[in-house]
Design an enzyme around this catalytic site. Structure first.
Site, PDB file in Angstrom:
ATOM      1  N   ASN A 115      71.987  35.645  34.732  1.00  0.00           N
ATOM      2  CA  ASN A 115      72.264  34.984  36.018  1.00  0.00           C
ATOM      3  C   ASN A 115      71.376  33.762  36.162  1.00  0.00           C
ATOM      4  OD1 ASN A 115      69.687  35.762  37.399  1.00  0.00           O
ATOM      5  ND2 ASN A 115      70.505  37.813  37.005  1.00  0.00           N
TER       6      ASN A 115
ATOM      7  N   ASP B 129      73.088  44.317  37.738  1.00  0.00           N
ATOM      8  CA  ASP B 129      73.471  45.646  38.216  1.00  0.00           C
ATOM      9  C   ASP B 129      74.169  46.466  37.136  1.00  0.00           C
ATOM     10  OD1 ASP B 129      72.399  45.394  40.751  1.00  0.00           O
ATOM     11  OD2 ASP B 129      74.148  44.293  41.488  1.00  0.00           O
TER      12      ASP B 129
ATOM     13  N   ASP C 286      68.486  51.325  39.361  1.00  0.00           N
ATOM     14  CA  ASP C 286      67.925  50.469  40.416  1.00  0.00           C
ATOM     15  C   ASP C 286      66.400  50.640  40.354  1.00  0.00           C
ATOM     16  OD1 ASP C 286      66.908  49.396  42.792  1.00  0.00           O
ATOM     17  OD2 ASP C 286      68.834  49.686  43.802  1.00  0.00           O
TER      18      ASP C 286
HETATM   19  N1  CTP Z   1      66.648  45.506  42.060  1.00  0.00           N
HETATM   20  C1  CTP Z   1      66.103  46.363  41.127  1.00  0.00           C
HETATM   21  N2  CTP Z   1      66.886  46.934  40.185  1.00  0.00           N
HETATM   22  C2  CTP Z   1      68.212  46.703  40.153  1.00  0.00           C
HETATM   23  C3  CTP Z   1      68.809  45.821  41.097  1.00  0.00           C
HETATM   24  C4  CTP Z   1      67.994  45.244  42.047  1.00  0.00           C
HETATM   25  O1  CTP Z   1      64.891  46.563  41.159  1.00  0.00           O
HETATM   26  N3  CTP Z   1      68.948  47.275  39.221  1.00  0.00           N
HETATM   27  C5  CTP Z   1      65.804  44.908  43.098  1.00  0.00           C
HETATM   28  C6  CTP Z   1      65.682  43.418  43.034  1.00  0.00           C
HETATM   29  O2  CTP Z   1      64.577  43.020  42.252  1.00  0.00           O
HETATM   30  C7  CTP Z   1      65.501  43.064  44.500  1.00  0.00           C
HETATM   31  C8  CTP Z   1      66.300  44.098  45.231  1.00  0.00           C
HETATM   32  O3  CTP Z   1      66.395  45.187  44.321  1.00  0.00           O
HETATM   33  O4  CTP Z   1      64.161  43.236  44.918  1.00  0.00           O
HETATM   34  C9  CTP Z   1      67.655  43.677  45.705  1.00  0.00           C
HETATM   35  O5  CTP Z   1      68.453  43.283  44.660  1.00  0.00           O
HETATM   36  P1  CTP Z   1      69.986  42.896  44.860  1.00  0.00           P
HETATM   37  O6  CTP Z   1      70.583  42.683  43.529  1.00  0.00           O
HETATM   38  O7  CTP Z   1      70.109  41.805  45.849  1.00  0.00           O
HETATM   39  O8  CTP Z   1      70.536  44.193  45.529  1.00  0.00           O
HETATM   40  P2  CTP Z   1      71.503  45.240  44.997  1.00  0.00           P
HETATM   41  O9  CTP Z   1      70.969  46.543  45.416  1.00  0.00           O
HETATM   42  O10 CTP Z   1      71.756  45.068  43.549  1.00  0.00           O
HETATM   43  O11 CTP Z   1      72.801  44.938  45.855  1.00  0.00           O
HETATM   44  P3  CTP Z   1      73.940  43.818  45.667  1.00  0.00           P
HETATM   45  O12 CTP Z   1      73.797  43.193  44.287  1.00  0.00           O
HETATM   46  O13 CTP Z   1      75.170  44.587  45.849  1.00  0.00           O
HETATM   47  O14 CTP Z   1      73.723  42.823  46.761  1.00  0.00           O
END
Ligand code: CTP
Length: 396
Positions: free
Chosen positions: A210, A279, A306
């Site tokens: 990304n 993700d 996560d």
């Molecule tokens: N994060 C993480 N591990 C993942 C995805 C996210 O630790 N697999 C952490 C990121 O570093 C950030 C927070 O979670 O601090 C939010 O990440 P984000 O990608 O915005 O949230 P998601 O839970 O993945 O939700 P979405 O992509 O659906 O907005």
């Protein structure tokens, strides 16, 4: 009285048009109660006079290695002994080359070589000079030697060209110095930071990633170091220099990042997840380059762990801070994410206004509600975030 009252700074000026900004900078320091002693090189005196700097700092200005006003003609040693920090602003390409090589043929370079205190430099030069291989080499050496680099910034230059090499503005330099000389808000704390994008391989040469540059995460690591923390930076692929003093672990995929974080999370006091973690990862990554075919090609994706939620679910979790990059409905999405991940603090920004840029604006969400951090350089925003975290920890 400010938290900087009584701090003692040696402000060095070298030859560059940005020397005029050093006047405003000296004023800011003096206004905050900092004792400012100015040392100028001969070239600096061609751009701004010692009289100006003397009037603004309220103290004699030193320019000569053989200044008889200083005890036993020991200006090169004595002038830094009662100081907390040396800041060279502007620092010319020539002066940085001297520092990188340990040269000492004028008062300021000799003072820098004979110092026992931290040294910070604010580079100021033409973009071609900044990008010249010799300067790149010198800057890398200065970093290795533990010299703190403040800037430069990109933008219009006095020579009419545009690019990297502009000295930071006085207010930005003031804040950077304040962070170094101010109270150590996270002294003794162990801080774990994730930064940058992740890279999910499809085959040996292709992958999914990304647009995260890593700048925000690196700024957070830098601000935590300034606040006295021991920082481990788990970084996805970026082109950024490691903040001096941080232990950096390079990872590629989200699962590698997960493993690196989990190995350290329990021993950390604070976990700040700034990385833009993928993700999903590719199922059945190929160990050879996929050849072109004629039909459609399907890639199967499986969810990644996560990392933040896993750390937050530990029995005794560190103080967890999340970042949310949203493209719409910032408030609603951010609050939902904070609750869902069960974390005390979440910093939210709009992805389109943050990715790859040098500045950012954040909204912090915690139990008390929401706090706006107005658009500013990422390092300035990071310092405010660290101060907010320190404030929350104090109340716990
Ligand atoms: N994060 C993480 N591990 C993942 C995805 C996210 O630790 N697999 C952490 C990121 O570093 C950030 C927070 O979670 O601090 C939010 O990440 P984000 O990608 O915005 O949230 P998601 O839970 O993945 O939700 P979405 O992509 O659906 O907005």
């Amino acid at each position: 009285m400010t938290s900087l009252s009584g701090k003692r700074l040696l402000l060095g000026l070298t030859g560059g048009i940005a020397a005029y900004k050093a006047a405003a900078l000296a004023r800011l320091f003096v206004k905050a109660g900092i004792d400012v002693r100015v040392v100028m090189t001969e070239a600096a005196c061609r751009f701004i006079t010692p009289v100006t700097m003397q009037a603004l700092s309220g103290q004699p200005v030193y320019t000569d290695l053989w200044d008889a006003r200083v005890r036993d003609n020991m200006a090169h040693i004595e002038l830094s002994r009662d100081r907390d920090l040396i800041l060279v602003a502007p620092a010319s390409a020539d002066f940085m080359a001297k520092l990188a090589n340990g040269e000492a043929n004028d008062l300021l370079s000799t003072l820098c070589l004979a110092r026992r205190i931290p040294l910070a430099v604010a580079p100021a030069m033409n973009v071609e000079m900044w990008e010249n291989a010799a300067t790149v080499r010198n800057v890398a050496r200065l970093r290795e030697d533990g010299i703190i680099l403040m800037g430069p910034a990109a933008g219009d230059q006095a020579c009419g060209e545009t690019g990297m090499g502009r000295m930071l503005e006085p207010e930005e330099l003031f804040e950077a110095v304040a962070a170094l000389l101010g109270p150590r808000l996270l002294k003794g704390k162990k801080v774990l930071v994730t930064a940058g994008p992740t890279y999910e391989p499809i085959d040996t040469v292709r992958g999914i990633t990304n647009q995260s540059s890593g700048k925000m995460g690196y700024a957070v690591a830098q601000a935590a170091i300034e606040a006295g923390a021991e920082v481990t930076l788990v970084s996805g692929p970026t082109a950024l220099a490691t903040p001096a003093g941080a232990v950096r672990m390079d990872v590629r995929s989200a699962r590698e990042m997960h493993d690196a974080v989990m190995a350290r999370a329990k021993a950390s006091d604070i976990f700040i997840a700034v990385a833009a973690v993928a993700d999903y990862h590719v199922v059945g990554e190929k160990s050879h380059k996929i050849k072109r075919g004629t039909g459609n090609l399907f890639i199967e994706l499986a969810p990644n762990p996560d990392i933040l939620a896993t750390v937050a679910a530990l029995k005794k979790p560190p103080f967890c801070v999340g970042f949310a990059a949203e493209t719409e409905n910032l408030r609603a999405n951010a609050q939902a994410k904070r609750k869902h991940k069960k974390i005390p603090l979440l910093a939210a920004n709009l992805a389109q206004e943050a990715f790859g840029r040098d500045d950012n604006a954040l909204t912090l969400f915690d139990d008390k509600g929401q706090h706006e951090l107005k658009r500013a350089a990422k390092i300035a925003i990071a310092r405010q975030l660290i101060a907010h975290i320190a404030g929350m920890l104090k109340k716990r």
